[in-house]
Design an enzyme around this catalytic site. Structure first.
Site, mmCIF file in Angstrom:
data_model
loop_
_atom_site.group_PDB
_atom_site.id
_atom_site.type_symbol
_atom_site.label_atom_id
_atom_site.label_comp_id
_atom_site.label_asym_id
_atom_site.label_seq_id
_atom_site.Cartn_x
_atom_site.Cartn_y
_atom_site.Cartn_z
ATOM 1 N N ASP A 86 0.879 -1.163 0.000
ATOM 2 C CA ASP A 86 0.000 0.000 0.000
ATOM 3 C C ASP A 86 0.919 1.216 0.000
ATOM 4 O OD1 ASP A 86 -2.170 -1.669 0.268
ATOM 5 O OD2 ASP A 86 -2.869 -0.824 2.165
ATOM 6 N N HIS A 142 5.086 -7.286 -0.049
ATOM 7 C CA HIS A 142 4.758 -8.560 -0.681
ATOM 8 C C HIS A 142 5.444 -8.645 -2.048
ATOM 9 C CE1 HIS A 142 1.257 -9.412 2.152
ATOM 10 N NE2 HIS A 142 1.591 -8.159 2.436
ATOM 11 N N SER A 226 8.292 4.157 4.497
ATOM 12 C CA SER A 226 9.515 4.295 3.713
ATOM 13 C C SER A 226 9.196 4.186 2.233
ATOM 14 C CB SER A 226 10.547 3.255 4.144
ATOM 15 O OG SER A 226 11.812 3.614 3.631
#
Length: 262
Positions: A86, A142, A226
């Site tokens: 996200d 992921h 980050s």
């Protein structure tokens, strides 16, 4: 002058001691006091969290929270590359034959980013994509595609901001910051998933240790917001045309198409 002052202030505050204190605080039960304020200030979507806000005992637990089952779907098309996180889509573009690319008026070296010439050479003429994670985002990373993990390595020692000011005034934070790199081979083509550490809280925890990985599989997490950089070989992908700088992305959303599968 602004750039010089900015870098000076960062150097004065970005020491090991400061990082140590902040990390210890975030992992302490004392930090739970500010969790409600943190969630409000950063507008964290509590409906998606695996647990209720009061169940997180420390800020660290909140930073590294999981999502409820079914809150993200992974694009299943065999030709798709999906967002590994996200975040906010920052930019994409070509990697020059000189093994460099430009973002926000700053030139980055793939040789610096990956640590040596040999690794960087395979991405000359390829494509880069950059996605920024703010403190409000889900911080788990992921895999953007299925394949075999060919290499894992860590580079850099300190980290500098990767927000708008950091990108403008900092010293190549994407290729100089502490970073954890995973290279994946898929159908004979390579991509690099570069996980870039944030200022003060450098930690990037790897969760995936197997030799193979499936698209959408959890690989690591940041302990704070980050950035991830995706590097692809020449003629490997075509970026989704509708993607715009500043656009919100969700884990599993299609961001590119594999050209070999079109």
């Amino acid at each position: 002058m602004r750039r010089t002052l900015y870098r000076l202030m960062i150097e004065l505050t970005n020491g090991r001691f400061t990082s140590y204190i902040l990390r210890k605080f975030a992992q302490s039960r004392l930090s739970s006091i500010i969790i409600p304020s943190y969630a409000k200030v950063f507008q964290i979507n509590q409906d998606e969290m695996e647990k209720g806000l009061k169940e997180y005992r420390t800020l660290h637990e909140l930073f590294t929270r999981k999502l409820k089952e079914g809150k993200r779907s992974i694009d299943t098309d065999a030709s798709s590359i999906v967002s590994p996180v996200d975040g906010v889509f920052a930019d994409h573009g070509p990697i020059e034959d000189t093994k460099t690319f430009d973002i926000k008026g700053k030139r980055y070296s793939i040789v610096d980013m990956l640590g040596n010439e040999e690794r960087a050479t395979r991405y000359a003429g390829g494509t880069y994509m950059v996605i920024y994670l703010s403190p409000s985002h889900y911080h788990r990373i992921h895999s953007p595609l299925s394949g075999s993990v060919t290499e894992r390595f860590v580079l850099g020692r300190k980290s500098y901001p990767v927000n708008a000011a950091g990108m403008e005034y900092g010293k190549e934070p994407l290729s100089k910051n502490y970073r954890s790199v995973t290279e994946i081979s898929s159908d004979g083509e390579h991509m690099a998933l570069v996980k870039v550490g944030a200022m003060f809280v450098n930690s990037i925890e790897l969760l995936h240790e197997r030799d193979t990985v499936q698209k959408g599989e959890e690989m690591a997490y940041f302990t704070f917001g980050s950035t991830v950089v995706l590097l692809f070989e020449k003629d490997m992908i075509e970026v989704v045309q509708e993607l715009k700088s500043g656009q919100e992305l969700r884990l599993g959303e299609k961001i590119a198409t594999r050209l070999a599968h079109k």
